[in-house]
Design an enzyme around this catalytic site. Structure first.
Site: not given
Ligand code: GRF
Length: 205
Positions: A13, A15, A102, A104
């Site tokens: 989490g 992000n 999304n 990535h």
């Molecule tokens: C991130 O690296 C994103 O790019 C990928 O999953 C990861 C999620 O990390 N899709 P977080 O749960 O937001 O720390």
């Protein structure tokens, strides 16, 4: 514009945290895993959460129908995926076309799928990065909105590279959510159209 966003998560989490700290209008957090840190982050910011466990449904279709029903019932207008490790059903992709994005952790179309940072590291790339894209029916194939390139130095450990990538994720993604929310970037057919130029769309914040 000001849409009501759902963040779809499934892990740490970080992000989600970056989006909420930035002030993105996340009105709901949906996780496909129980007891993940992302749910704690949501609670800390007083954002309602739903945990939808795939194993609670007899088949994939039932899970996807339940997800779509929640999105409709809650009046969700846009989706930001962040660590959501399931493919979205075509019906959801259709309904949220141009309003579902999304993140990535690689420079797509290189290294799609899971463990992208590890894949790039092991491949010995000199450059990798972060991609934000609109979601289409493919796997990490949607029209690209923005990318930040990240160097991989000779002495890097996987941990070093991951940290450098996360820095860009946390800076880029909230800004893209805001730009989509405000109609500054739109999807027309399969073309991504930026209506204003932003210095940070390639990682200069
Ligand atoms: C991130 O690296 C994103 O790019 C990928 O999953 C990861 C999620 O990390 N899709 P977080 O749960 O937001 O720390």
């Amino acid at each position: 514009m000001g849409m009501k966003w759902a963040a779809l998560v499934g892990g740490y989490g970080s992000n989600l945290e970056a989006m909420l700290e930035y002030g993105n209008p996340i009105g709901l957090v949906i996780s496909h895993k129980a007891n993940v840190r992302a749910l704690e982050v949501a609670k800390r910011f007083h954002v309602p959460t739903v945990t939808l466990l795939p194993k609670a449904f007899p088949m994939r279709e039932a899970f996807d129908q339940a997800l779509l029903k929640i999105l409709r019932d809650e009046g969700i207008e846009a989706l930001a995926l962040a660590g959501y490790l399931r493919w979205l059903d075509p019906a959801i992709v259709r309904e949220y076309k141009g309003r579902a994005i999304n993140l990535h952790p690689a420079l797509l179309p290189s290294f799609p799928g899971l463990n992208a940072i590890e894949q790039a590291f092991e491949h010995g790339v000199f450059w990798t990065g972060v991609t934000v894209h609109f979601i289409d029916d493919g796997h990490d194939t949607g029209p690209i909105i923005a990318q930040a390139a990240v160097p991989r130095y000779r002495e890097d450990t996987l941990f070093d590279l991951r940290e450098r990538i996360q820095y860009h994720e946390h800076h880029l993604y909230p800004r893209i959510v805001e730009a989509v929310d405000q109609g500054i970037v739109v999807l027309e057919g399969t073309q991504v159209i930026w209506k204003e130029s932003k210095s940070w769309i390639n990682g200069q914040y």
